[in-house]
Scaffold this motif. Structure first.
Motif, PDB file in Angstrom:
ATOM      1  N   ASN A 132       0.822  -1.210   0.000  1.00  0.00           N
ATOM      2  CA  ASN A 132       0.000   0.000   0.000  1.00  0.00           C
ATOM      3  C   ASN A 132       0.854   1.258   0.000  1.00  0.00           C
ATOM      4  O   ASN A 132       0.556   2.233  -0.687  1.00  0.00           O
ATOM      5  N   GLN A 133       1.930   1.228   0.789  1.00  0.00           N
ATOM      6  CA  GLN A 133       2.828   2.377   0.850  1.00  0.00           C
ATOM      7  C   GLN A 133       3.486   2.610  -0.503  1.00  0.00           C
ATOM      8  O   GLN A 133       3.579   3.743  -0.980  1.00  0.00           O
ATOM      9  N   PHE A 134       3.928   1.526  -1.151  1.00  0.00           N
ATOM     10  CA  PHE A 134       4.608   1.654  -2.424  1.00  0.00           C
ATOM     11  C   PHE A 134       3.659   2.155  -3.516  1.00  0.00           C
ATOM     12  O   PHE A 134       4.019   3.004  -4.336  1.00  0.00           O
ATOM     13  N   LEU A 135       2.446   1.614  -3.529  1.00  0.00           N
ATOM     14  CA  LEU A 135       1.468   2.044  -4.525  1.00  0.00           C
ATOM     15  C   LEU A 135       1.110   3.512  -4.342  1.00  0.00           C
ATOM     16  O   LEU A 135       0.876   4.231  -5.309  1.00  0.00           O
ATOM     17  N   GLY A 136       1.083   3.972  -3.099  1.00  0.00           N
ATOM     18  CA  GLY A 136       0.837   5.388  -2.837  1.00  0.00           C
ATOM     19  C   GLY A 136       1.934   6.263  -3.411  1.00  0.00           C
ATOM     20  O   GLY A 136       1.673   7.347  -3.937  1.00  0.00           O
ATOM     21  N   ASN A 137       3.177   5.784  -3.343  1.00  0.00           N
ATOM     22  CA  ASN A 137       4.286   6.547  -3.926  1.00  0.00           C
ATOM     23  C   ASN A 137       4.160   6.632  -5.441  1.00  0.00           C
ATOM     24  O   ASN A 137       4.472   7.666  -6.044  1.00  0.00           O
ATOM     25  N   ILE A 138       3.716   5.542  -6.068  1.00  0.00           N
ATOM     26  CA  ILE A 138       3.537   5.537  -7.523  1.00  0.00           C
ATOM     27  C   ILE A 138       2.472   6.553  -7.930  1.00  0.00           C
ATOM     28  O   ILE A 138       2.576   7.227  -8.952  1.00  0.00           O
ATOM     29  N   ARG A 139       1.420   6.672  -7.114  1.00  0.00           N
ATOM     30  CA  ARG A 139       0.299   7.549  -7.455  1.00  0.00           C
ATOM     31  C   ARG A 139       0.726   9.007  -7.617  1.00  0.00           C
ATOM     32  O   ARG A 139       0.076   9.785  -8.309  1.00  0.00           O
ATOM     33  N   ASN A 140       1.821   9.388  -6.981  1.00  0.00           N
ATOM     34  CA  ASN A 140       2.285  10.770  -7.050  1.00  0.00           C
ATOM     35  C   ASN A 140       3.136  11.057  -8.276  1.00  0.00           C
ATOM     36  O   ASN A 140       3.580  12.190  -8.470  1.00  0.00           O
ATOM     37  N   CYS A 141       3.387  10.046  -9.102  1.00  0.00           N
ATOM     38  CA  CYS A 141       4.240  10.216 -10.279  1.00  0.00           C
ATOM     39  C   CYS A 141       3.405  10.497 -11.530  1.00  0.00           C
ATOM     40  O   CYS A 141       2.261  10.081 -11.638  1.00  0.00           O
ATOM     41  N   ASP A 142       4.023  11.200 -12.499  1.00  0.00           N
ATOM     42  CA  ASP A 142       3.340  11.503 -13.761  1.00  0.00           C
ATOM     43  C   ASP A 142       3.332  10.305 -14.699  1.00  0.00           C
ATOM     44  O   ASP A 142       2.426  10.145 -15.509  1.00  0.00           O
ATOM     45  N   ILE A 169       4.920   5.986 -15.231  1.00  0.00           N
ATOM     46  CA  ILE A 169       5.473   4.799 -14.589  1.00  0.00           C
ATOM     47  C   ILE A 169       6.444   4.122 -15.551  1.00  0.00           C
ATOM     48  O   ILE A 169       6.117   3.854 -16.700  1.00  0.00           O
ATOM     49  N   ILE A 170       7.646   3.875 -15.043  1.00  0.00           N
ATOM     50  CA  ILE A 170       8.653   3.138 -15.798  1.00  0.00           C
ATOM     51  C   ILE A 170       8.883   1.816 -15.072  1.00  0.00           C
ATOM     52  O   ILE A 170       9.329   1.813 -13.918  1.00  0.00           O
ATOM     53  N   GLU A 171       8.551   0.723 -15.729  1.00  0.00           N
ATOM     54  CA  GLU A 171       8.732  -0.580 -15.092  1.00  0.00           C
ATOM     55  C   GLU A 171      10.004  -1.244 -15.597  1.00  0.00           C
ATOM     56  O   GLU A 171      10.147  -1.519 -16.790  1.00  0.00           O
ATOM     57  N   VAL A 172      10.931  -1.476 -14.681  1.00  0.00           N
ATOM     58  CA  VAL A 172      12.164  -2.186 -15.016  1.00  0.00           C
ATOM     59  C   VAL A 172      11.881  -3.684 -14.918  1.00  0.00           C
ATOM     60  O   VAL A 172      11.380  -4.173 -13.903  1.00  0.00           O
ATOM     61  N   VAL A 173      12.203  -4.393 -15.993  1.00  0.00           N
ATOM     62  CA  VAL A 173      11.955  -5.839 -16.051  1.00  0.00           C
ATOM     63  C   VAL A 173      13.280  -6.548 -16.299  1.00  0.00           C
ATOM     64  O   VAL A 173      14.020  -6.203 -17.226  1.00  0.00           O
ATOM     65  N   LEU A 197      -0.959  -6.583 -12.942  1.00  0.00           N
ATOM     66  CA  LEU A 197      -2.135  -7.054 -12.228  1.00  0.00           C
ATOM     67  C   LEU A 197      -2.273  -6.351 -10.881  1.00  0.00           C
ATOM     68  O   LEU A 197      -3.386  -5.988 -10.479  1.00  0.00           O
ATOM     69  N   GLU A 198      -1.172  -6.142 -10.188  1.00  0.00           N
ATOM     70  CA  GLU A 198      -1.244  -5.452  -8.899  1.00  0.00           C
ATOM     71  C   GLU A 198      -1.717  -4.011  -9.073  1.00  0.00           C
ATOM     72  O   GLU A 198      -2.498  -3.504  -8.267  1.00  0.00           O
ATOM     73  N   LEU A 199      -1.266  -3.348 -10.117  1.00  0.00           N
ATOM     74  CA  LEU A 199      -1.711  -1.973 -10.376  1.00  0.00           C
ATOM     75  C   LEU A 199      -3.198  -1.957 -10.746  1.00  0.00           C
ATOM     76  O   LEU A 199      -3.950  -1.090 -10.297  1.00  0.00           O
ATOM     77  N   ILE A 200      -3.612  -2.933 -11.557  1.00  0.00           N
ATOM     78  CA  ILE A 200      -5.019  -3.038 -11.954  1.00  0.00           C
ATOM     79  C   ILE A 200      -5.904  -3.308 -10.738  1.00  0.00           C
ATOM     80  O   ILE A 200      -6.967  -2.691 -10.568  1.00  0.00           O
ATOM     81  N   LEU A 201      -5.486  -4.222  -9.870  1.00  0.00           N
ATOM     82  CA  LEU A 201      -6.279  -4.547  -8.680  1.00  0.00           C
ATOM     83  C   LEU A 201      -6.395  -3.348  -7.743  1.00  0.00           C
ATOM     84  O   LEU A 201      -7.442  -3.137  -7.123  1.00  0.00           O
ATOM     85  N   LEU A 256      -5.983   7.182 -11.571  1.00  0.00           N
ATOM     86  CA  LEU A 256      -5.730   5.745 -11.524  1.00  0.00           C
ATOM     87  C   LEU A 256      -4.301   5.418 -11.930  1.00  0.00           C
ATOM     88  O   LEU A 256      -3.728   6.065 -12.812  1.00  0.00           O
ATOM     89  N   LEU A 257      -3.752   4.406 -11.296  1.00  0.00           N
ATOM     90  CA  LEU A 257      -2.368   4.021 -11.576  1.00  0.00           C
ATOM     91  C   LEU A 257      -2.197   3.555 -13.015  1.00  0.00           C
ATOM     92  O   LEU A 257      -1.230   3.916 -13.686  1.00  0.00           O
ATOM     93  N   THR A 258      -3.154   2.745 -13.497  1.00  0.00           N
ATOM     94  CA  THR A 258      -3.008   2.193 -14.848  1.00  0.00           C
ATOM     95  C   THR A 258      -3.471   3.157 -15.930  1.00  0.00           C
ATOM     96  O   THR A 258      -3.465   2.817 -17.106  1.00  0.00           O
TER      97      THR A 258
END
Length: 367
Positions: A88-98, A100-104, A130-134, A197-199
């Motif tokens: 939850n804490q991490f997803l909250g940090n993502i929400r503040n960004c313009d 999302i860059i996913e490193v794979v 899936l976690e972002l969608i959920l 929304l994150l996604t």
């Protein structure tokens, strides 16, 4: 205006190594999950040769590039949307960004553990998605009861929002990111944007490949798996070796050129990453020039001259009169501002002018 991009991914995929290379901020990079708990934030200059050409022309006291802000967010795991792994804490940090860059992770290394046991780029990408969608689905489901009664009573635009929420819920339940939902009206767009929304955020994959593939990532089967998956989900995908970028970060310019030449590469992968992030967000650059300062400014594509003036100072927008405008290519072709003016290439633009990437602007205002 500085873009803010959040760097996410599973633990131990190279996020913090890449972040260190981007910002030289020395963020902790360790071989165990959740080495990053609080988000690391760093600023990096946007590479733009045009600014330094202008600086050579005007010989200013200061040359100031545009900047990007990158946030290194701790590794997500399965169940992050339900709070697993401090999710939850991490997803909250993502929400503040313009964006999302996913490193794979696309590299094999027995010395670096993988939280899922083996390297599988598409599976890893799907876990994060899936976690972002959920997380978004939970937000939408929480909103529906709050608007349902108003919709039934036909209060204001409640029926429109309620229909949008139901459509969005079904879309997310089908494991589709919100950014792929077709919006049918300006009111739908207004409500949709308000949910943050994150996604719905601009999204890009960065494949962390082995150094042998940086000159031609298409020869890496694992990169191509991720590239094809990104194409199916309407996302960008670029390849970088985080390890190589971290080595480049501590070299001077001459050493960098030699280092890159050994790998058959013309420029650091980070330059491409920053440019692609700029493009992802629809950002462009205008310039202000003079003997005191040459500076690059970031603006959103489609912005009008008064809005761009406001990026420099709110008084510039409030008292906007006009913008004296020269296209970068015209100035360089003429060789000086005086010759550009004599050639009739310096224009006086008003409030309805949409600024173009590379414009050199002098704002006239009165407050």
């Amino acid at each position: 205006m500085a873009l803010t991009a959040g760097i996410v991914g599973l633990p131990n995929v190279g996020k913090s190594t890449l972040f260190n290379a981007i910002t030289k901020a020395g963020a902790l990079a360790a071989n165990y999950p959740f080495a990053t708990i609080e988000p690391n934030v760093g600023m990096v200059n946007v590479p733009d040769d045009r600014l330094y050409v202008l600086s050579d022309m005007y010989k200013p006291k200061k040359t100031i590039p545009a900047v990007c802000e990158f946030t290194d967010i701790a590794g997500l795991v399965k169940g992050a949307s339900k709070g697993e792994g401090l999710g939850n804490q991490f997803l909250g940090n993502i929400r503040n960004c313009d964006a999302i860059i996913e490193v794979v992770r696309c590299f094999e290394d027995s010395n670096v553990t993988h939280v899922e046991g083996n390297v599988d780029p598409v599976r890893d990408a799907q876990i994060i998605n899936l976690e972002l969608i959920l997380s978004d689905l939970q937000q939408v489901e929480n909103r529906i009861p709050k608007i349902e009664k108003k919709a039934q009573s036909k209060i204001d635009d409640a029926p429109i929002e309620y229909a949008l929420l139901l459509k969005l819920k079904k879309h997310l339940e089908n494991e589709q990111p919100a950014r792929t939902l077709e919006l049918e009206s300006d009111k739908e767009i207004k409500y949709f944007n308000g949910y943050q929304l994150l996604t719905a955020k601009p999204f890009m994959y960065v494949a962390n490949v082995k150094e042998e593939f940086i000159a031609d990532a298409t020869s890496d089967p694992k990169y191509m798996e991720l590239y094809n998956y990104a194409k199916e989900t309407n996302s960008k995908c670029i390849a970088i070796s985080a390890e190589i970028e971290s080595e480049l970060a501590v070299l001077d310019d001459d050493e960098k050129e030699m280092f890159l030449a050994d790998y058959g590469v013309k420029e650091p992968g980070l330059n491409k990453l920053i440019r692609e992030t700029y493009e992802l967000l629809g950002y462009q650059t205008f310039f202000t020039v003079g003997p005191d300062e040459c500076r690059a400014w970031t603006f959103k594509k489609g912005m009008y001259a008064p809005q761009c003036a406001g990026i420099i100072h709110s008084d510039f927008e409030r008292g906007f009169i006009r913008a004296e405008t020269t296209a970068y290519d015209d100035l360089i072709k003429c060789g000086s501002a005086l010759k550009a003016r004599e050639a009739g290439l310096v224009r006086q633009e008003g409030k309805d002018y949409k600024v173009v990437d590379g414009d050199i602007l002098l704002f006239k205002f009165n407050v």
